[in-house]
Design an enzyme around this catalytic site. Structure first.
Site, PDB file in Angstrom:
ATOM      1  N   TRP A 200       0.837  -1.218   0.000  1.00 45.21           N
ATOM      2  CA  TRP A 200       0.000   0.000   0.000  1.00 45.21           C
ATOM      3  C   TRP A 200       0.860   1.251   0.000  1.00 45.21           C
ATOM      4  O   TRP A 200       0.545   2.234  -0.673  1.00 45.21           O
ATOM      5  CB  TRP A 200      -0.933  -0.009   1.214  1.00 45.21           C
ATOM      6  CG  TRP A 200      -1.733   1.241   1.348  1.00 45.21           C
ATOM      7  CD1 TRP A 200      -2.970   1.490   0.816  1.00 45.21           C
ATOM      8  CD2 TRP A 200      -1.365   2.434   2.050  1.00 45.21           C
ATOM      9  NE1 TRP A 200      -3.386   2.761   1.144  1.00 45.21           N
ATOM     10  CE2 TRP A 200      -2.423   3.358   1.900  1.00 45.21           C
ATOM     11  CE3 TRP A 200      -0.246   2.814   2.788  1.00 45.21           C
ATOM     12  CZ2 TRP A 200      -2.388   4.637   2.471  1.00 45.21           C
ATOM     13  CZ3 TRP A 200      -0.205   4.086   3.358  1.00 45.21           C
ATOM     14  CH2 TRP A 200      -1.277   4.973   3.192  1.00 45.21           C
ATOM     15  N   ASN A 201       1.945   1.220   0.754  1.00 48.83           N
ATOM     16  CA  ASN A 201       2.849   2.373   0.807  1.00 48.83           C
ATOM     17  C   ASN A 201       3.799   2.293  -0.386  1.00 48.83           C
ATOM     18  O   ASN A 201       4.871   1.680  -0.320  1.00 48.83           O
ATOM     19  CB  ASN A 201       3.619   2.393   2.127  1.00 48.83           C
ATOM     20  CG  ASN A 201       4.319   3.722   2.354  1.00 48.83           C
ATOM     21  OD1 ASN A 201       4.755   4.375   1.411  1.00 48.83           O
ATOM     22  ND2 ASN A 201       4.435   4.125   3.613  1.00 48.83           N
ATOM     23  N   ASP A 202       3.389   2.945  -1.474  1.00 51.81           N
ATOM     24  CA  ASP A 202       4.134   2.858  -2.733  1.00 51.81           C
ATOM     25  C   ASP A 202       5.589   3.290  -2.605  1.00 51.81           C
ATOM     26  O   ASP A 202       6.431   2.903  -3.409  1.00 51.81           O
ATOM     27  CB  ASP A 202       3.468   3.749  -3.794  1.00 51.81           C
ATOM     28  CG  ASP A 202       2.041   3.350  -4.088  1.00 51.81           C
ATOM     29  OD1 ASP A 202       1.644   2.242  -3.705  1.00 51.81           O
ATOM     30  OD2 ASP A 202       1.312   4.158  -4.689  1.00 51.81           O
ATOM     31  N   ALA A 203       5.873   4.140  -1.620  1.00 50.45           N
ATOM     32  CA  ALA A 203       7.205   4.738  -1.528  1.00 50.45           C
ATOM     33  C   ALA A 203       8.241   3.806  -0.903  1.00 50.45           C
ATOM     34  O   ALA A 203       9.433   4.102  -0.940  1.00 50.45           O
ATOM     35  CB  ALA A 203       7.138   6.053  -0.753  1.00 50.45           C
TER      36      ALA A 203
END
Length: 788
Positions: free
Chosen positions: A472-475
């Site tokens: 979910w946390n693309d970074a």
């Protein structure tokens, strides 16, 4: 401190946000959209338009720094033929005005500006089922003498692929052609093939007034200095009747209006696309008629009003009512129309992602279940026969066959389960839907395979889900790039997905799947507690080297919000672990603007984690107050019955909270930003990347289903409010399975939770699930909270 109300406020009856000062700290924008053609409009006319895909079919020009300079846009220049003084009907770009107002409504924006006795009101909207937009313009002479003015509608053309133009504009402009088409009485522009790929459209710019002059060449109208506030043509004799073959293009039309004292002239400006000249001719002829344009506007307003009225709330919190009843729901709708691209902040790549589409359709279910159904089927079609979703798709370029983020399989169970609860349509689970790479299965099996993929094909040697390129946390885009990194958060998401699949299987009598879900849930919960419990918190991930992310051993980023909130949502912690997790949520991660995504922020680049460590501290995923994370936290609070804590976070993150200083916050006070800049940054408290964010979906569902407790279930609407104890009552009205339920929640004992009795149309109800009527009538529901 200055409240946003110094610049504008909600008009609840009209469902508009009314801006009374054009000098907002950032451009405050709105969307005009029918789901295929769309535009972004700022409070002073800035913005751009596109068709189907904002990267492939961009129509008018926009610059990446537009959120700072808000140029160019859709403008109506007004020139006095005697004095040669120039103003603008949208205030910008000339920035002269004595009385100004902008009304951002549902599907339209209306900008009014008065200067030197001439008042111009321009309404921008997109008619239903058309690939064009209308500017409905009224020019009023507010003086006591007749006035003659010159009116110049204006835009700057882009045409075609936005990303290519950014890189090689020096070449792509040489492919432009534009001229005044005598048959259409309109500017007619096109682009020659780039890389042997023709742009399939012509664009037109027309008016219902007689055209006295025009310009297509940028330098002829604006001038080589590029000053929109002082166009070269308007400093001279006016339009030069220029045309273009190989150069930067604009659309500018000249009209002269003579207006008696106190009277108003009405005309339309039309901008759109057509594949053939005859198509353009028919559309232009239709909407040159004022009656047709006015009827199209009425239809647009009716459509949006009807959609938004399907759920309405009334609570003691006026800020919450204003936000939810109009702009929040419209923000959810725009998420569904355009995913995460084409804002003043995002790049406009034009693709829809699997995760975002599923969440957006889930949030839209209470408003338009038919639309959500279409998106759900589309998602299933973008799934490989292994259960793995595709990376994304565009209406124009098709499916992105690249590697999808690791979390994508989690989101299909969320949407399918919610859809069946909303509609009662179990037959949809039997619908046979093809996989992207061959074969087909029922929708139910698509959900099963999504879960199986995560469990069997995308797990590490220890049995935790692999991080891959990102979750979910693309970074965290390098955390698992080597194929060994693990996402603990995704293990929690898998547990939640398994619970949803178990519910579906139970309803279908599929006992083997019920048992399998329970066994796999228990196994994953055990693994998470074995490997990711760090004594007082849950680790978020492990990188390719096996190093923890979000652990006390980390100097930076050692406490992560999502791995705490999702652990609770998934039922991972036991009675001893839960208070420790809550302590970090309530204290370690808390700020006056809502919880940060993690703490402390990264200050040094770490190639073993990814771009998250390259962002400035407090921005984007690097420890910003990510509104999506705040919405997860609110849902977690309600899962534990923590009404006061949930409401406190709601008040912190809503954009129109009365205690927000707009000179710090800057962003639109009527829609969510993606994030608020977090501690450790000099811009702490500033809203950023507004509009297209899944935060709106989660917050909307949290308000209507968790706070007000009107929860779709397989059997009907279950009632379980969880409101602040101080509230004496609250109301919600919503449509559900063919009837409207007007629900009044009374709280005489000032409790937060606990239903004492429910009356349906005056009759006492046994249990807490409302009957399903399907009679297209309105039913009165009275819910009394209290003990006993």
């Amino acid at each position: 401190m200055r409240s946003f109300k110094a610049l504008g406020d909600f008009d609840q009856q009209a469902r508009e946000f009314v801006i009374t000062d054009p000098h907002t700290p950032r451009p405050w924008i709105n969307y005009i959209s029918n789901g295929e053609y769309a535009g972004v409009v700022s409070q002073t006319g800035g913005g751009f338009s596109w068709y189907l895909d904002p990267n492939q079919h961009r129509i008018n020009r926009w610059a990446p720094a537009n959120y700072l300079n808000d140029r160019p846009g859709r403008y109506i220049y007004i020139r006095d033929p005697e004095t040669k003084e120039v103003s603008s009907g949208t205030y910008a770009p000339v920035n002269l005005g004595e009385r100004y107002e902008c009304r951002h409504g549902l599907g339209y924006s209306k900008i009014k500006n008065r200067y030197n006795g001439i008042q111009t009101t321009t309404t921008f909207f997109v008619p239903e089922k058309e690939r064009m937009e209308i500017w409905a313009v009224e020019v009023k002479n507010t003086t006591r003498s007749p006035r003659t003015v010159e009116v110049y509608p204006f835009l700057e053309w882009h045409l075609g692929v936005w990303e290519t133009e950014l890189v090689v504009r020096n070449l792509t402009v040489l492919m432009n052609e534009g001229y005044f088409n005598d048959r259409l009485q309109a500017i007619w522009v096109s682009k020659f093939p780039l890389g042997n790929k023709p742009w399939p459209f012509h664009a037109y710019f027309a008016s219902s007034l007689p055209v006295e002059g025009y310009d297509v060449d940028y330098e002829s109208f604006i001038g080589p200095a590029g000053d929109y506030a002082h166009p070269a043509a308007l400093a001279g004799k006016g339009c030069t009747n220029s045309r273009v073959r190989g150069g930067n293009m604009v659309g500018a039309l000249k009209h002269t209006l003579t207006i008696p004292a106190g009277e108003t002239k009405y005309f339309t400006v039309l901008m759109g696309l057509a594949e053939q000249e005859d198509e353009a001719l028919a559309t232009i002829a239709k909407y040159r008629e004022p009656a047709a344009a006015e009827e199209a506007f009425r239809q647009t307003k009716r459509m949006w009003r009807s959609l938004m009225d399907r759920v309405m709330i009334d609570t003691p919190d006026a800020d919450l009512n204003n936000f939810v009843n109009a702009s929040l729901k419209y923000q959810v709708a725009m998420n569904n129309h355009w995913g995460r691209s084409a804002t003043y902040y995002h790049e406009g790549h034009g693709e829809f992602g699997f995760r975002n589409t599923a969440q957006d359709a889930w949030g839209f279910l209470p408003l338009d279940s038919d639309y959500a159904r279409e998106r759900m089927i589309l998602l299933a079609k973008h799934q490989r026969n292994t259960g793995q979703p595709m990376a994304g798709w565009s209406y124009v370029t098709g499916t992105n066959e690249g590697k999808a983020p690791a979390d994508f399989p989690v989101w299909l169970p969320l949407l399918v389960s919610a859809y069946v609860k909303e509609t009662g349509d179990f037959k949809i689970l039997e619908k046979v839907i093809p996989y992207y790479d061959g074969g087909s299965d029922t929708l139910y099996q698509h959900v099963c395979k999504a879960m199986q993929f995560l469990q069997d094909r995308a797990k590490s040697e220890r049995g935790l889900p692999l991080m891959g390129t990102q979750d979910w946390n693309d970074a965290f885009d390098r955390t698992g790039i080597g194929g060994k990194g693990e996402s603990v958060w995704l293990g929690m998401g898998l547990c939640l997905g398994l619970k949803m699949l178990e519910e579906l299987a139970q309803q279908l009598g599929d006992q083997p799947t019920v048992e399998e879900c329970r066994q796999r849930y228990d196994a994953m919960r055990s693994l998470i507690n074995q490997y990711a419990w760090a004594g007082d918190r849950y680790v978020y991930a492990f990188n390719d080297k096996g190093e923890p992310v979000g652990s006390p051993v980390n100097v930076e980023g050692n406490c992560q919000l999502n791995s705490q909130t999702w652990a609770i949502l998934a039922g991972i912690p036991d009675a001893e672990q839960l208070p420790k997790v809550l302590h970090h949520i309530d204290h370690t991660l808390a700020t006056p603007y809502g919880p940060v995504l993690f703490a402390p922020p990264y200050t040094k680049y770490n190639a073993d984690l990814g771009r998250i460590t390259a962002f400035a501290p407090g921005t984007k995923e690097n420890a910003a107050i990510f509104i999506h994370g705040g919405a997860f936290k609110i849902m977690m609070d309600y899962s534990l019955g923590r009404a006061e804590e949930a409401y406190k976070t709601m008040r912190q993150i809503i954009p129109n909270a009365s205690d927000k200083d707009i000179d710090i916050y800057k962003a639109e006070p009527y829609v969510f930003p993606e994030y608020v800049v977090g501690p450790g940054n000099p811009r702490y408290g500033e809203g950023a990347f507004t509009w297209l964010t899944g935060s709106a979906d989660w917050f909307f569902i949290a308000v209507i289903q968790k706070m007000l407790g009107v929860q779709p279930s397989f059997d009907g609407l279950r009632i379980d409010p969880c409101i602040p104890a101080a509230w004496p009552e609250a109301r919600i009205s919503r449509r559900f399975r063919g009837a409207r339920y007007d629900i009044r929640i009374l709280n005489p004992d000032h409790v937060s939770r606990g239903v004492r009795e429910i009356k349906v149309d005056g009759e006492l109800l046994k249990g807490d699930v409302l009957p399903i009527f399907r009679d297209h009538s309105v039913h009165s529901i009275e819910v009394i909270l209290g003990v006993g």
